[in-house]
Design an enzyme around this catalytic site. Structure first.
Site, PDB file in Angstrom:
ATOM      1  N   ARG A  92       4.942  -2.578  12.539  1.00 25.31           N
ATOM      2  CA  ARG A  92       3.840  -3.527  12.561  1.00 25.31           C
ATOM      3  C   ARG A  92       2.559  -2.776  12.894  1.00 25.31           C
ATOM      4  O   ARG A  92       2.478  -2.121  13.936  1.00 25.31           O
ATOM      5  CB  ARG A  92       4.138  -4.552  13.664  1.00 25.31           C
ATOM      6  N   THR A 132      -3.759  -4.894  12.598  1.00 24.53           N
ATOM      7  CA  THR A 132      -3.696  -6.060  11.699  1.00 24.53           C
ATOM      8  C   THR A 132      -2.459  -6.922  11.939  1.00 24.53           C
ATOM      9  O   THR A 132      -2.399  -8.056  11.461  1.00 24.53           O
ATOM     10  CB  THR A 132      -3.645  -5.592  10.235  1.00 24.53           C
ATOM     11  N   ASP A 162       8.015  -4.434  24.459  1.00 23.18           N
ATOM     12  CA  ASP A 162       8.204  -3.787  23.159  1.00 23.18           C
ATOM     13  C   ASP A 162       9.666  -3.341  23.040  1.00 23.18           C
ATOM     14  O   ASP A 162      10.124  -2.444  23.745  1.00 23.18           O
ATOM     15  CB  ASP A 162       7.267  -2.577  23.043  1.00 23.18           C
ATOM     16  N   ASP A 219      10.335   0.414  22.118  1.00 25.17           N
ATOM     17  CA  ASP A 219      10.012   1.324  23.222  1.00 25.17           C
ATOM     18  C   ASP A 219      11.057   1.234  24.333  1.00 25.17           C
ATOM     19  O   ASP A 219      11.437   2.242  24.925  1.00 25.17           O
ATOM     20  CB  ASP A 219       8.630   1.004  23.799  1.00 25.17           C
TER      21      ASP A 219
END
Ligand code: PRP
Ligand code: URA
Length: 211
Positions: free
Chosen positions: A106, A110, A202, A205
């Site tokens: 991603r 944006t 995340d 991560d």
């Protein structure tokens, strides 16, 4: 949420493990192990409508008729990277499933998915596909992945995630009403950065220790 093609897989063990997964103090090792375990528990539910066929076998006591899973062969397709964390748990229940990969990330500015890899098992039209990603946030990555699978002629697709945001559920279920979405948890909202709240942070991560 009121979509026929969305369900939250409810089980006390899933809820318990998901709480530990969400906790920011959970170590990378435990996070990975628990994501794997929840994927296995969800696989049990997701495969519950698989058709059975009668086969004849011989037990040590004699011949008998018994049931085995029939029908199409299964292909798991994790969306890289974080989807990888849910593959082994599923494979423990269905070790013969083939595994494809969709590489997408991603764009942080944006929030649009950027594609970098696609590979699925041969004879894709004859398989049941399970698309896998722990996070359904805006829905952009999952929608683009399902679009790509369909553009390859693949029709039987389910989507499995750990945590879904209402925004992602709406976007995905409207874009792909024929694909059932299974989540372990439905959260409150997305924040201004496109992260799920309360979520787990995340997923990539935390799985791979990259932050
Ligand atoms: C995360 C996650 C999904 C995507 C969800 O991946 O694993 O693929 O974001 O967001 P969306 O619903 O708004 O598209 P990310 O882009 O961080 O890539 P990574 O798995 O490589 O870390
Ligand atoms: N991707 C993640 O890994 N986490 C989120 O909360 C949203 C997208």
């Amino acid at each position: 949420m009121d979509f026929n093609n969305f369900s939250v897989v409810k089980h006390p063990l899933i809820e318990h493990k998901l709480t530990i997964i969400r906790d920011k103090n959970t170590s990378k090792k435990e996070f990975k192990e628990l994501v794997d375990e929840v994927a296995m528990l969800m696989a049990y539910e997701i495969t519950k409508d698989f058709p059975l066929e009668e086969v004849e076998i011989e037990t040590p006591m004699g011949m008998t008729k018994a049931k085995m899973v029939s029908g199409k062969k299964v292909a798991l397709v994790p969306i890289l990277r974080a989807g990888l964390g849910m593959v082994d748990g599923f494979l423990r229940l269905m070790p013969s499933a083939r595994v494809g990969h969709i590489g997408l990330y991603r764009d942080h500015e944006t929030l649009q998915p950027v594609s970098y890899y696609f590979k699925v098992p041969p004879n894709a039209e004859d398989r049941d596909f399970i698309l896998i990603d722990p996070m359904l946030a805006t829905g952009g990555s999952a929608i683009a992945s399902a679009d790509k699978l369909k553009s390859e002629g693949i029709k039987n697709i389910k989507f499995m995630c750990l945590i879904a945001a209402p925004e992602g559920v709406k976007a995905f279920c409207e874009a792909h009403p024929d694909i059932h979405v299974y989540a372990a948890g439905l959260d409150e909202k997305l924040n201004e950065m496109g992260y799920i709240v309360p979520g787990l942070g995340d997923a990539g991560d935390r799985l791979f220790g990259t932050k």
